[in-house]
Design a protein around this motif. Structure first.
Motif, PDB file in Angstrom:
ATOM      1  N   VAL A  49       0.849  -1.193   0.000  1.00  0.00           N
ATOM      2  CA  VAL A  49       0.000   0.000   0.000  1.00  0.00           C
ATOM      3  C   VAL A  49       0.883   1.240   0.000  1.00  0.00           C
ATOM      4  O   VAL A  49       1.859   1.314   0.765  1.00  0.00           O
ATOM      5  CB  VAL A  49      -0.930   0.039   1.231  1.00  0.00           C
ATOM      6  CG1 VAL A  49      -1.715   1.355   1.275  1.00  0.00           C
ATOM      7  CG2 VAL A  49      -1.891  -1.142   1.211  1.00  0.00           C
ATOM      8  N   VAL A  50       0.577   2.192  -0.871  1.00  0.00           N
ATOM      9  CA  VAL A  50       1.212   3.514  -0.845  1.00  0.00           C
ATOM     10  C   VAL A  50       0.158   4.471  -0.319  1.00  0.00           C
ATOM     11  O   VAL A  50      -0.850   4.725  -0.974  1.00  0.00           O
ATOM     12  CB  VAL A  50       1.705   3.947  -2.240  1.00  0.00           C
ATOM     13  CG1 VAL A  50       2.316   5.345  -2.172  1.00  0.00           C
ATOM     14  CG2 VAL A  50       2.713   2.941  -2.779  1.00  0.00           C
ATOM     15  N   LEU A  51       0.368   4.993   0.864  1.00  0.00           N
ATOM     16  CA  LEU A  51      -0.651   5.743   1.599  1.00  0.00           C
ATOM     17  C   LEU A  51      -0.221   7.184   1.836  1.00  0.00           C
ATOM     18  O   LEU A  51       0.805   7.431   2.476  1.00  0.00           O
ATOM     19  CB  LEU A  51      -0.918   5.046   2.940  1.00  0.00           C
ATOM     20  CG  LEU A  51      -1.809   5.758   3.948  1.00  0.00           C
ATOM     21  CD1 LEU A  51      -3.235   5.908   3.419  1.00  0.00           C
ATOM     22  CD2 LEU A  51      -1.812   5.005   5.273  1.00  0.00           C
ATOM     23  N   ASP A  52      -1.014   8.124   1.331  1.00  0.00           N
ATOM     24  CA  ASP A  52      -0.756   9.541   1.591  1.00  0.00           C
ATOM     25  C   ASP A  52      -1.105   9.839   3.046  1.00  0.00           C
ATOM     26  O   ASP A  52      -2.168   9.439   3.535  1.00  0.00           O
ATOM     27  CB  ASP A  52      -1.601  10.399   0.648  1.00  0.00           C
ATOM     28  CG  ASP A  52      -1.314  11.887   0.808  1.00  0.00           C
ATOM     29  OD1 ASP A  52      -0.248  12.232   1.349  1.00  0.00           O
ATOM     30  OD2 ASP A  52      -2.161  12.695   0.410  1.00  0.00           O
ATOM     31  N   CYS A  64      -3.815   3.938   8.342  1.00  0.00           N
ATOM     32  CA  CYS A  64      -2.694   3.038   8.593  1.00  0.00           C
ATOM     33  C   CYS A  64      -3.003   2.111   9.765  1.00  0.00           C
ATOM     34  O   CYS A  64      -2.789   0.894   9.681  1.00  0.00           O
ATOM     35  CB  CYS A  64      -1.428   3.852   8.870  1.00  0.00           C
ATOM     36  SG  CYS A  64       0.078   2.865   9.033  1.00  0.00           S
ATOM     37  N   ARG A  65      -3.520   2.679  10.844  1.00  0.00           N
ATOM     38  CA  ARG A  65      -3.865   1.852  12.006  1.00  0.00           C
ATOM     39  C   ARG A  65      -4.971   0.854  11.659  1.00  0.00           C
ATOM     40  O   ARG A  65      -4.944  -0.299  12.109  1.00  0.00           O
ATOM     41  CB  ARG A  65      -4.301   2.742  13.169  1.00  0.00           C
ATOM     42  CG  ARG A  65      -3.183   3.657  13.695  1.00  0.00           C
ATOM     43  CD  ARG A  65      -3.629   4.408  14.930  1.00  0.00           C
ATOM     44  NE  ARG A  65      -2.619   5.354  15.376  1.00  0.00           N
ATOM     45  CZ  ARG A  65      -2.671   6.663  15.172  1.00  0.00           C
ATOM     46  NH1 ARG A  65      -3.705   7.194  14.518  1.00  0.00           N
ATOM     47  NH2 ARG A  65      -1.710   7.451  15.601  1.00  0.00           N
ATOM     48  N   LEU A  74       0.876  -6.782   5.938  1.00  0.00           N
ATOM     49  CA  LEU A  74       0.816  -5.991   4.711  1.00  0.00           C
ATOM     50  C   LEU A  74       1.833  -4.854   4.736  1.00  0.00           C
ATOM     51  O   LEU A  74       1.795  -4.008   5.631  1.00  0.00           O
ATOM     52  CB  LEU A  74      -0.589  -5.422   4.530  1.00  0.00           C
ATOM     53  CG  LEU A  74      -0.825  -4.509   3.327  1.00  0.00           C
ATOM     54  CD1 LEU A  74      -0.678  -5.302   2.032  1.00  0.00           C
ATOM     55  CD2 LEU A  74      -2.201  -3.857   3.413  1.00  0.00           C
ATOM     56  N   PRO A  75       2.744  -4.766   3.757  1.00  0.00           N
ATOM     57  CA  PRO A  75       3.693  -3.654   3.727  1.00  0.00           C
ATOM     58  C   PRO A  75       2.979  -2.329   3.414  1.00  0.00           C
ATOM     59  O   PRO A  75       2.179  -2.257   2.479  1.00  0.00           O
ATOM     60  CB  PRO A  75       4.653  -4.029   2.588  1.00  0.00           C
ATOM     61  CG  PRO A  75       4.472  -5.494   2.388  1.00  0.00           C
ATOM     62  CD  PRO A  75       3.034  -5.763   2.706  1.00  0.00           C
ATOM     63  N   ILE A  76       3.268  -1.305   4.207  1.00  0.00           N
ATOM     64  CA  ILE A  76       2.655   0.010   4.017  1.00  0.00           C
ATOM     65  C   ILE A  76       3.763   1.040   3.834  1.00  0.00           C
ATOM     66  O   ILE A  76       4.633   1.197   4.696  1.00  0.00           O
ATOM     67  CB  ILE A  76       1.771   0.405   5.214  1.00  0.00           C
ATOM     68  CG1 ILE A  76       0.631  -0.605   5.395  1.00  0.00           C
ATOM     69  CG2 ILE A  76       1.201   1.813   5.021  1.00  0.00           C
ATOM     70  CD1 ILE A  76      -0.218  -0.359   6.630  1.00  0.00           C
ATOM     71  N   GLY A  95       2.500   2.375  12.224  1.00  0.00           N
ATOM     72  CA  GLY A  95       2.587   1.071  11.587  1.00  0.00           C
ATOM     73  C   GLY A  95       3.141   1.057  10.183  1.00  0.00           C
ATOM     74  O   GLY A  95       3.233   0.001   9.563  1.00  0.00           O
ATOM     75  N   ALA A  96       3.528   2.233   9.636  1.00  0.00           N
ATOM     76  CA  ALA A  96       4.111   2.246   8.290  1.00  0.00           C
ATOM     77  C   ALA A  96       5.480   1.570   8.309  1.00  0.00           C
ATOM     78  O   ALA A  96       6.214   1.655   9.292  1.00  0.00           O
ATOM     79  CB  ALA A  96       4.244   3.676   7.787  1.00  0.00           C
ATOM     80  N   ASP A  97       5.817   0.878   7.217  1.00  0.00           N
ATOM     81  CA  ASP A  97       7.094   0.178   7.136  1.00  0.00           C
ATOM     82  C   ASP A  97       8.208   1.070   6.599  1.00  0.00           C
ATOM     83  O   ASP A  97       9.382   0.831   6.877  1.00  0.00           O
ATOM     84  CB  ASP A  97       6.957  -1.040   6.227  1.00  0.00           C
ATOM     85  CG  ASP A  97       6.050  -2.099   6.830  1.00  0.00           C
ATOM     86  OD1 ASP A  97       6.479  -2.740   7.786  1.00  0.00           O
ATOM     87  OD2 ASP A  97       4.914  -2.253   6.362  1.00  0.00           O
ATOM     88  N   ASP A  98       7.836   2.063   5.808  1.00  0.00           N
ATOM     89  CA  ASP A  98       8.824   2.952   5.207  1.00  0.00           C
ATOM     90  C   ASP A  98       8.084   4.213   4.773  1.00  0.00           C
ATOM     91  O   ASP A  98       6.854   4.297   4.895  1.00  0.00           O
ATOM     92  CB  ASP A  98       9.492   2.280   4.001  1.00  0.00           C
ATOM     93  CG  ASP A  98      10.860   2.878   3.671  1.00  0.00           C
ATOM     94  OD1 ASP A  98      11.176   3.973   4.184  1.00  0.00           O
ATOM     95  OD2 ASP A  98      11.601   2.255   2.887  1.00  0.00           O
ATOM     96  N   TYR A  99       8.826   5.221   4.296  1.00  0.00           N
ATOM     97  CA  TYR A  99       8.171   6.451   3.867  1.00  0.00           C
ATOM     98  C   TYR A  99       8.941   7.096   2.735  1.00  0.00           C
ATOM     99  O   TYR A  99      10.133   6.835   2.530  1.00  0.00           O
ATOM    100  CB  TYR A  99       8.043   7.434   5.045  1.00  0.00           C
ATOM    101  CG  TYR A  99       9.322   8.174   5.362  1.00  0.00           C
ATOM    102  CD1 TYR A  99       9.582   9.430   4.810  1.00  0.00           C
ATOM    103  CD2 TYR A  99      10.274   7.623   6.213  1.00  0.00           C
ATOM    104  CE1 TYR A  99      10.748  10.103   5.084  1.00  0.00           C
ATOM    105  CE2 TYR A  99      11.455   8.284   6.486  1.00  0.00           C
ATOM    106  CZ  TYR A  99      11.685   9.531   5.928  1.00  0.00           C
ATOM    107  OH  TYR A  99      12.859  10.183   6.198  1.00  0.00           O
TER     108      TYR A  99
END
Length: 226
Positions: A49-52, A64-65, A74-76, A95-99
Motif C-alpha cells: 500500500v502507498v498511503l498519503d 494506517c492503524r 501488509l507492507p505500508i 505502523g508504516a514500514d517505510d516512507y
C-alpha cells in the motif's frame, strides 16, 4: 505483477503516479479517500500500500492503524508532503514500514516498492529450513515467520519481524542503526535512523516489558538472549 493500492486525494498526483507505476509493471488500484482505500483493501488484496499521510476525512494515520488491525503483514509505504520529523515519526509509529517525501520521482517510488516486496519475499525464502529459536519465554519460528511470547502469538508488521529476526540471529551483538537500515530496509549510505527507532519502539510495545531489545547508548541496539 506486484499489486499496489495507491491512496491519494489529489487527482492529478493520483493519476500521474498510478500511470507511472503501471508503466513500470505494477497492477494499481487507486483510491481517493481513506474510507475508499479500506474498502479497496478488502476487494483488491494488494501486495503493498502507498498511503498519503494527509487525507481529507479519515486521516492517513487512522487509515494506517485500520490496515494494521486488518492485516499485520501488509507492507505500508507512507507518502508525506512534509519532511517534518514529527509527522514522519508518528506515521512510522502508526505502523508504516517505510516512507517517501512528496513530490517523489516515480522511479524512486518504484524502487522503494520493489525493495519492500523483496524484503517480504526474502523473509519467506528460508521456509524450507525449519528453525525455531527459544530465548527464555520468547519463541521465534524462522521458518513459519511467527513469534510467541509466553505462548501468545505476537502479531508483527514486516519491518518489525525482519528487525527481530536480524537482531535475534546474533544475540549480544550490537547493531548500529545504519547496519539495521541496510539489513532490514535496504537503505544504504545515508539512511534515516528514524525508521529504526520507530520500529524498535513498536516492537517493544508489542513485546511488553520483556527487555529483549536493548539500547546501547551511542551505538545502536542488541538482542539480549535469556
Amino acid at each position: 505483477m506486484p499489486r499496489v493500492l495507491l491512496i491519494e486525494d489529489d487527482r492529478s498526483v493520483r493519476n500521474g503516479v498510478a500511470l507511472a507505476l503501471r508503466r513500470q509493471g505494477h497492477e494499481v488500484a487507486a483510491a481517493e479517500t481513506g474510507e475508499e482505500g479500506l474498502r479497496t483493501l478488502r476487494s483488491f488484496r494488494p501486495d503493498v500500500v502507498v498511503l498519503d499521510l494527509m487525507l481529507p476525512g479519515m486521516p492517513g494515520l487512522d487509515v494506517c492503524r485500520g490496515m494494521r488491525a486488518l492485516d499485520q503483514t501488509l507492507p505500508i509505504l507512507m507518502a508525506t508532503a512534509r519532511g517534518d520529523d514529527e509527522d514522519i515519526v508518528v506515521g512510522l509509529e502508526a505502523g508504516a514500514d517505510d516512507y517517501v517525501v512528496k513530490p517523489v520521482q516515480a522511479r524512486v517510488l518504484d524502487a522503494r516498492i520493489r525493495a519492500v516486496l523483496r524484503r517480504v519475499a526474502a523473509s519467506g525464502a528460508g521456509a524450507a529450513i525449519p528453525k525455531i529459536d527459544t530465548y527464555g519465554d520468547l519463541t521465534v519460528d524462522r521458518a513459519g515467520l511467527t513469534v510467541r511470547l509466553r505462548g501468545t502469538p505476537v502479531p508483527l508488521a514486516p519491518s518489525e519481524l525482519r528487525l527481530l529476526l536480524t537482531l535475534s540471529a546474533s544475540p549480544g551483538r550490537v547493531f548500529s542503526r545504519q547496519q539495521l537500515l541496510e539489513s532490514v530496509w535496504e537503505h544504504s549510505y545515508h539512511g534515516d535512523a528514524r525508521l529504526v527507532d520507530a520500529c524498535v519502539k513498536r516492537l517493544r510495545a508489542k513485546m511488553g516489558d520483556s527487555g529483549y531489545i536493548q539500547t546501547v547508548r551511542g551505538f545502536g541496539y542488541r538482542f539480549a538472549a535469556r
